[in-house]
Design a protein around this motif. Sequence first.
Motif, PDB file in Angstrom:
ATOM      1  N   THR A  20     -16.500  23.684 -27.103  1.00 43.84           N
ATOM      2  CA  THR A  20     -15.137  23.713 -26.578  1.00 43.84           C
ATOM      3  C   THR A  20     -14.903  24.798 -25.537  1.00 43.84           C
ATOM      4  O   THR A  20     -13.783  24.952 -25.046  1.00 43.84           O
ATOM      5  N   GLU A  21     -15.932  25.571 -25.187  1.00 47.15           N
ATOM      6  CA  GLU A  21     -15.758  26.620 -24.184  1.00 47.15           C
ATOM      7  C   GLU A  21     -16.010  26.066 -22.784  1.00 47.15           C
ATOM      8  O   GLU A  21     -16.933  25.298 -22.562  1.00 47.15           O
ATOM      9  N   GLU A  22     -15.185  26.492 -21.847  1.00 47.41           N
ATOM     10  CA  GLU A  22     -15.313  26.065 -20.457  1.00 47.41           C
ATOM     11  C   GLU A  22     -16.351  26.925 -19.746  1.00 47.41           C
ATOM     12  O   GLU A  22     -16.535  28.108 -20.063  1.00 47.41           O
ATOM     13  N   TRP A  23     -17.022  26.345 -18.729  1.00 47.34           N
ATOM     14  CA  TRP A  23     -18.081  27.058 -18.007  1.00 47.34           C
ATOM     15  C   TRP A  23     -17.576  28.372 -17.440  1.00 47.34           C
ATOM     16  O   TRP A  23     -18.226  29.414 -17.579  1.00 47.34           O
ATOM     17  N   LEU A  24     -16.421  28.356 -16.797  1.00 46.36           N
ATOM     18  CA  LEU A  24     -15.874  29.572 -16.186  1.00 46.36           C
ATOM     19  C   LEU A  24     -15.570  30.633 -17.234  1.00 46.36           C
ATOM     20  O   LEU A  24     -15.780  31.827 -17.004  1.00 46.36           O
ATOM     21  N   ASP A  25     -15.102  30.191 -18.410  1.00 46.49           N
ATOM     22  CA  ASP A  25     -14.834  31.137 -19.488  1.00 46.49           C
ATOM     23  C   ASP A  25     -16.132  31.735 -20.032  1.00 46.49           C
ATOM     24  O   ASP A  25     -16.215  32.948 -20.270  1.00 46.49           O
ATOM     25  N   VAL A  26     -17.138  30.893 -20.234  1.00 45.21           N
ATOM     26  CA  VAL A  26     -18.407  31.353 -20.796  1.00 45.21           C
ATOM     27  C   VAL A  26     -19.061  32.399 -19.904  1.00 45.21           C
ATOM     28  O   VAL A  26     -19.572  33.413 -20.386  1.00 45.21           O
ATOM     29  N   HIS A  27     -19.035  32.161 -18.584  1.00 47.50           N
ATOM     30  CA  HIS A  27     -19.782  33.014 -17.660  1.00 47.50           C
ATOM     31  C   HIS A  27     -18.943  34.095 -16.987  1.00 47.50           C
ATOM     32  O   HIS A  27     -19.507  34.963 -16.308  1.00 47.50           O
ATOM     33  N   PHE A  28     -17.632  34.062 -17.167  1.00 44.83           N
ATOM     34  CA  PHE A  28     -16.791  35.036 -16.477  1.00 44.83           C
ATOM     35  C   PHE A  28     -15.740  35.644 -17.402  1.00 44.83           C
ATOM     36  O   PHE A  28     -15.772  36.839 -17.696  1.00 44.83           O
ATOM     37  N   THR A  29     -14.810  34.815 -17.890  1.00 45.53           N
ATOM     38  CA  THR A  29     -13.675  35.342 -18.642  1.00 45.53           C
ATOM     39  C   THR A  29     -14.091  35.946 -19.974  1.00 45.53           C
ATOM     40  O   THR A  29     -13.654  37.054 -20.330  1.00 45.53           O
ATOM     41  N   ILE A  81      -4.826  37.224 -13.338  1.00 46.97           N
ATOM     42  CA  ILE A  81      -6.228  37.262 -13.765  1.00 46.97           C
ATOM     43  C   ILE A  81      -6.390  38.231 -14.936  1.00 46.97           C
ATOM     44  O   ILE A  81      -7.052  37.933 -15.942  1.00 46.97           O
ATOM     45  N   PHE A  82      -5.758  39.404 -14.829  1.00 43.94           N
ATOM     46  CA  PHE A  82      -5.839  40.370 -15.930  1.00 43.94           C
ATOM     47  C   PHE A  82      -5.085  39.868 -17.155  1.00 43.94           C
ATOM     48  O   PHE A  82      -5.501  40.131 -18.298  1.00 43.94           O
ATOM     49  N   ALA A  83      -3.983  39.156 -16.949  1.00 44.01           N
ATOM     50  CA  ALA A  83      -3.274  38.555 -18.076  1.00 44.01           C
ATOM     51  C   ALA A  83      -4.172  37.562 -18.797  1.00 44.01           C
ATOM     52  O   ALA A  83      -4.187  37.493 -20.036  1.00 44.01           O
TER      53      ALA A  83
END
Length: 313
Positions: A20-29, A81-83
């Motif tokens: 359920t994790e998104e690519w952008l979340d996995v590698h960045f957020t 972005i920080f939020a």
Amino acid sequence: MSESRSFKELLRVSFKSEDTEEWLDVHFTRPIGLVFALFWMRWNVHPNVITILSIILGAVGGCLFFFPDLWHNVAGVILLIFANFCDSTDGQMARLTGKKTLVGRVLDGFSENVWFFFIYLAIIKRTGDLFYDMVGGWAYVVVFVVCYVAGAICHSRQCSLADYYRQIHLYFLLGKNGSELDTYEEQRKVYASLPENDRFARLFYYCYANYCKSQEQRTPAFQQFYHLLRERYPQGEELPVDLRDTFRKGSLPLMKYTNLLTFNARAIVLYLSCLLDVPYVYPLAELTVFAVMYYYMHQKHETLCRKMIKRLL
């Protein structure tokens, strides 16, 4: 705990699940969120405090989009972005420390609503200003109606159902303890059990129960399937592995749509729209691109559930 595990191991533990994790979340957020989480955990800060911080940052960031100049918009993007980092941090902290609460989960979902409340107000003002010379005050009226439909009807419904489908997927992937799949019936029982003088708790559970009800009303096929499951496999009894795997296989391709209908994809469209001073593009994207993804996700999930019903009958 953090000293006994590597950063990579902690990062994996802090995920909801790899499905359920998104690519952008996995590698960045998520990696940045984990850095923040480890910092706040050293000071024994509760995840809900970080959620409140994210609400403040996102609200201020949304207000900066009222201004059409580039620098206010860049500052708004940075604050949002920080939020979003804080929004990731609180969930990761909760999973790492075991401080997961229903209030925290609801507050986490509420935070994005606050951000977008101010964002939509900014879009109404800026778009109205852009078209004022053409149609006068009617520009604000038309934009308000468009943004109301885009935000209160499309956006909110899409996010709530995307979250619901993720919780359903987690239920079949990890079981009841790994999911936050709540029902209207359960939450109403909690509400009814509370004393009359506990007004805050009663209001909270009343609203949350109705939130669950709105999700259930839009998923009739899943509700029938879930009802059959609970009849055949009473609470506490494990679902058969082949049944869980079959549902997960059908649900997994839809997870990319649940992710696209949450923050990251919306944020990219929003940032570009405001930075290029075409703020009206964002609500139009809500009414078209995101609405089509929502419809497709909804129909495919209901079709999957109807197939699973036939399997049980």
